[in-house]
Design a protein around this motif. Structure first.
Motif, mmCIF file in Angstrom:
data_model
loop_
_atom_site.group_PDB
_atom_site.id
_atom_site.type_symbol
_atom_site.label_atom_id
_atom_site.label_comp_id
_atom_site.label_asym_id
_atom_site.label_seq_id
_atom_site.Cartn_x
_atom_site.Cartn_y
_atom_site.Cartn_z
ATOM 1 N N CYS A 501 0.570 0.549 3.292
ATOM 2 C CA CYS A 501 1.179 -0.633 2.672
ATOM 3 C C CYS A 501 2.648 -0.741 3.054
ATOM 4 C CB CYS A 501 1.032 -0.568 1.155
ATOM 5 S SG CYS A 501 1.960 0.797 0.402
ATOM 6 N N TRP A 502 3.279 -1.829 2.586
ATOM 7 C CA TRP A 502 4.707 -2.092 2.810
ATOM 8 C C TRP A 502 5.412 -2.289 1.478
ATOM 9 C CZ3 TRP A 502 6.520 -1.898 7.822
ATOM 10 C CH2 TRP A 502 5.522 -1.767 8.801
ATOM 11 N N GLN A 503 4.959 -1.563 0.487
ATOM 12 C CA GLN A 503 5.503 -1.647 -0.876
ATOM 13 C C GLN A 503 5.690 -0.231 -1.413
ATOM 14 O OE1 GLN A 503 2.707 -2.790 -3.956
ATOM 15 N NE2 GLN A 503 4.244 -4.007 -5.018
ATOM 16 N N GLU A 504 6.909 0.077 -1.818
ATOM 17 C CA GLU A 504 7.150 1.377 -2.432
ATOM 18 C C GLU A 504 6.477 1.449 -3.803
ATOM 19 O OE1 GLU A 504 11.190 3.278 -0.858
ATOM 20 O OE2 GLU A 504 11.533 1.449 -2.006
ATOM 21 N N GLN A 505 6.414 2.627 -4.356
ATOM 22 C CA GLN A 505 5.691 2.839 -5.607
ATOM 23 C C GLN A 505 6.295 2.014 -6.736
ATOM 24 O OE1 GLN A 505 5.926 6.729 -7.553
ATOM 25 N NE2 GLN A 505 3.690 6.742 -7.703
ATOM 26 N N THR A 506 5.426 1.252 -7.419
ATOM 27 C CA THR A 506 5.851 0.468 -8.575
ATOM 28 C C THR A 506 5.641 1.285 -9.852
ATOM 29 O OG1 THR A 506 3.660 -0.512 -8.934
ATOM 30 C CG2 THR A 506 5.135 -1.636 -7.379
ATOM 31 N N ASP A 507 6.201 0.806 -10.944
ATOM 32 C CA ASP A 507 6.001 1.486 -12.223
ATOM 33 C C ASP A 507 4.529 1.495 -12.605
ATOM 34 O OD1 ASP A 507 8.682 2.044 -12.487
ATOM 35 O OD2 ASP A 507 9.113 0.275 -13.714
ATOM 36 N N ASP A 515 0.242 7.165 -5.335
ATOM 37 C CA ASP A 515 1.399 7.551 -4.526
ATOM 38 C C ASP A 515 1.210 6.926 -3.144
ATOM 39 O OD1 ASP A 515 3.660 8.686 -3.504
ATOM 40 O OD2 ASP A 515 2.792 10.685 -3.257
ATOM 41 N N PRO A 516 1.794 5.768 -2.894
ATOM 42 C CA PRO A 516 1.455 5.008 -1.688
ATOM 43 C C PRO A 516 2.023 5.598 -0.401
ATOM 44 C CG PRO A 516 3.223 3.914 -2.888
ATOM 45 C CD PRO A 516 2.775 5.066 -3.744
ATOM 46 N N ASP A 517 1.336 5.306 0.706
ATOM 47 C CA ASP A 517 1.820 5.600 2.049
ATOM 48 C C ASP A 517 2.433 4.310 2.589
ATOM 49 O OD1 ASP A 517 0.875 8.215 1.940
ATOM 50 O OD2 ASP A 517 -1.083 7.672 2.753
ATOM 51 N N CYS A 518 3.751 4.278 2.716
ATOM 52 C CA CYS A 518 4.486 3.024 2.955
ATOM 53 C C CYS A 518 5.070 2.947 4.357
ATOM 54 C CB CYS A 518 5.625 2.887 1.954
ATOM 55 S SG CYS A 518 5.198 3.240 0.241
ATOM 56 N N GLY A 519 5.076 1.733 4.912
ATOM 57 C CA GLY A 519 5.794 1.463 6.137
ATOM 58 C C GLY A 519 5.167 2.001 7.397
ATOM 59 N N PHE A 520 3.833 2.127 7.419
ATOM 60 C CA PHE A 520 3.124 2.598 8.597
ATOM 61 C C PHE A 520 2.437 1.429 9.305
ATOM 62 C CE2 PHE A 520 3.348 6.369 5.938
ATOM 63 C CZ PHE A 520 3.668 7.368 6.845
ATOM 64 N N ALA A 521 2.355 1.516 10.621
ATOM 65 C CA ALA A 521 1.635 0.523 11.409
ATOM 66 C C ALA A 521 0.717 1.234 12.401
ATOM 67 C CB ALA A 521 2.601 -0.395 12.142
ATOM 68 N N PRO A 522 -0.579 1.324 12.123
ATOM 69 C CA PRO A 522 -1.512 1.857 13.115
ATOM 70 C C PRO A 522 -1.587 0.918 14.320
ATOM 71 C CG PRO A 522 -2.469 1.924 10.900
ATOM 72 C CD PRO A 522 -1.231 1.076 10.818
ATOM 73 N N VAL A 533 -0.225 6.013 15.115
ATOM 74 C CA VAL A 533 0.373 5.485 13.889
ATOM 75 C C VAL A 533 1.883 5.603 13.994
ATOM 76 C CG1 VAL A 533 0.583 5.771 11.396
ATOM 77 C CG2 VAL A 533 -1.639 6.053 12.491
ATOM 78 N N ARG A 534 2.561 4.494 13.792
ATOM 79 C CA ARG A 534 4.025 4.489 13.833
ATOM 80 C C ARG A 534 4.587 4.276 12.441
ATOM 81 N NH1 ARG A 534 6.748 4.287 18.560
ATOM 82 N NH2 ARG A 534 5.462 4.305 20.442
ATOM 83 N N LYS A 535 5.676 4.981 12.166
ATOM 84 C CA LYS A 535 6.298 4.923 10.849
ATOM 85 C C LYS A 535 7.625 4.191 10.946
ATOM 86 C CE LYS A 535 7.437 7.721 6.810
ATOM 87 N NZ LYS A 535 7.414 9.055 6.205
ATOM 88 N N PHE A 536 7.847 3.262 10.018
ATOM 89 C CA PHE A 536 9.048 2.436 10.041
ATOM 90 C C PHE A 536 9.873 2.565 8.764
ATOM 91 C CE2 PHE A 536 6.026 0.587 12.950
ATOM 92 C CZ PHE A 536 6.801 0.340 14.062
#
Length: 537
Positions: A501-507, A515-522, A533-536
């Motif tokens: 996803c492209w969203q950090e952990q919300t309340d 616990d999301p995995d954020c900012g990745f682009a396969p 997989v690239r991490k941004f």
């Protein structure tokens, strides 16, 4: 468009370049003056020539591919050419925690993520002048977009048609494996006979002795099958979901009232499945769950991703496949309004469209909706209405239904947002399906040849004449999102990818232990089906 009114056609990249100028109307006036009199189609070369020769036409900031990466440049992670078995032997597991295990080669460089994007800096449409001239070779088809073809009225008969269609199409896959008989015919057979039945699972329950009773239903009636706890097939009982289609063969009891099961068959992907490949080197970026409008939307990570797409390193990326949840939505979960940066749903889509403009204009983009998007929750989900389509018109994106079978350069990609993964993970044992390894839950959907087999649970299913959720044709790639976890692997030569996803952990996510995995682009190589997989972030 103004060019059409003046008697001209225009290619996709030309439109993108016009939209990226400070005054598109003035640009069109200048282009019409500069092109030869016999011109019928305005091309990107015409636009560039006009921009270079007419100082009154301004394109704003330059974001070409040759722009050096800014801070936050991507970290490349491992590919997924190995099967799960090979990964286990080599000590690496697909879908494992990317920031602490071997999935990351180094810690990412990133600036602190803003909690608000209420006043974004203006970002001009990108200059795509130095992208390779391969746009004319792009090939993209959508096989099963049901948008505009919904037939359901909510009547009881609609549900009957849906499940009848599910049974007919999945039973065809199973008929070559067992010598099946209808439930009504089995009920007339003598005790001790060998028998096999294909049906939808009507019930699964355990007996006092620890065995399992599975009741199957076909178009003629129901019949019970008993799976003994000491049978070798007992380990698959916990994989059976209500309403899925399976086959059971075995021997009838002496009184012919029950079938003692010797084998259970799922529709499954054949182990001999051989995937197709693109005939040239070309790549697709697989992403999902952008969640624009959330206070936790990772704007900096998205901009790093967009900037990378303009670099020479990304020159082969010609497709962007987005598997739902473009925006955060409104009223999706309790007290969501307290976590919103943009509270109006239409403004969320307008902002998403602005962010989408920062990727290269010649990318072919395909989007499907998710459960946070402004469409019906019941699956299959038709694509957005015309008003929302107009808001997301950047780069002439293809917006289709969820799920969708998209063929890219000869490679079939099944795109499904993934709400049913919650149900699969909840119903199956943790060693067979978990949020830490979302691709393993996807394996079970492939095994069942249905993206949402269980009815009446977390996943809402809309009754239609045709069950659009059946996986009738085996895809080369199965792409999902929804669970905000990164995971990928091969199942019978099908690449299953959940893209994070492209969203950090919300309340809210904290409250439910997500616990999301954020900012990745396969990034998928369509000519080999290898993935990086690239991490941004």
């Amino acid at each position: 468009m103004e060019l059409t009114e003046r008697g001209y056609n225009a290619d996709r990249e030309a439109i993108t370049l016009i939209a990226g100028t400070d005054d598109p109307h003035a640009t069109i006036e200048a282009v019409v003056e500069h092109v030869p009199a016999d011109t019928l189609c305005i091309t990107s070369d015409h636009i560039r020539a006009t921009i270079e020769s007419d100082p009154s036409v301004s394109t704003g900031s330059d974001r070409s591919r040759n722009t050096p990466n800014r801070e936050g440049s991507p970290v490349e992670t491992k590919g997924s050419e190995k099967s799960d078995t090979e990964r286990e032997e080599s000590g690496s597991t697909p879908g494992s925690e990317p920031t602490s295990g071997p999935a990351s080669t180094s810690e990412p460089e990133s600036s602190p993520q803003p909690k608000s994007e209420s006043q974004p800096e203006p970002r001009a449409d990108p200059d795509t002048s130095d992208r390779p001239a391969s746009v004319d070779r792009q090939s993209l088809e959508v096989a099963n977009d049901m948008t505009g073809h919904s037939t359901g009225t909510g009547e009881y008969a609609d549900f009957v048609r849906t499940f009848r269609d599910r049974y007919e199409r999945l039973s065809k896959i199973l008929r070559g494996r067992v010598n099946h008989r209808p439930a009504s015919a089995i009920a007339e057979m003598p005790g001790g006979s060998d028998a096999a039945m294909i049906g939808l699972v009507n019930d699964v329950r355990s007996t006092r002795s620890g065995h399992w009773l599975v009741e199957l239903e076909d178009t003629t009636g129901t019949f019970p099958a008993l799976i003994m706890k000491d049978k070798g097939i007992a380990d698959v009982v916990d994989e059976i979901l209500l309403d899925e289609c399976i086959a059971v063969d075995g021997t009838l009891a002496d009184d012919a009232g029950i079938l003692f099961a010797d084998a259970v068959h799922f529709p499954d992907v054949p182990r001999t499945f051989q995937p197709s490949y693109a005939d040239r080197h070309v790549q697709a970026a697989l992403i999902s769950d952008v969640h624009v409008g959330s206070q936790e939307f990772m704007r900096d990570a998205w901009e790093s991703f967009a900037d990378w797409l303009h670099t020479e390193d990304a020159s082969a990326v010609e497709y962007l496949l987005l598997a739902g949840d473009m925006v955060e939505g409104v009223g999706v979960y309790p007290d969501q309004d307290e976590e919103l940066d943009i509270v109006d749903i239409y403004e969320q889509y307008e902002r998403f469209s602005e962010h989408l403009k920062s990727v290269p204009g010649d990318l072919e983009i395909v989007m499907i909706p998710g459960n946070h998007d402004a469409v019906r929750l019941a699956e299959p989900q038709p694509a957005f209405d015309e008003e929302l389509r107009d808001l997301m018109s950047a780069h002439d994106s293809r917006i289709v239904s969820n799920p969708a079978a998209v063929t890219v350069e000869g490679v079939s990609v099944l795109m499904y947002h993934g709400v049913s993964l919650d149900e699969v993970i909840a119903e199956l044992p943790a060693d067979k399906a978990s949020y830490d390894d979302p691709h393993k839950a996807m394996y079970h959907l492939l095994k069942k040849r249905h993206v949402a087999p269980q009815f009446g649970g977390h996943t809402r299913v809309a009754p239609e004449e045709r069950d659009h959720l059946v996986i009738e044709d085996v895809p080369e790639v199965f792409h999902t999102g929804h669970v905000h976890k990164l995971g990928w692997g091969k199942y019978h030569n099908v690449l299953a990818v959940n893209s994070g996803c492209w969203q950090e952990q919300t309340d809210f996510q904290k409250s439910v232990n997500i616990d999301p995995d954020c900012g990745f682009a396969p990034i998928l190589d369509l000519d080999t089906l290898d993935m990086t997989v690239r991490k941004f972030a």
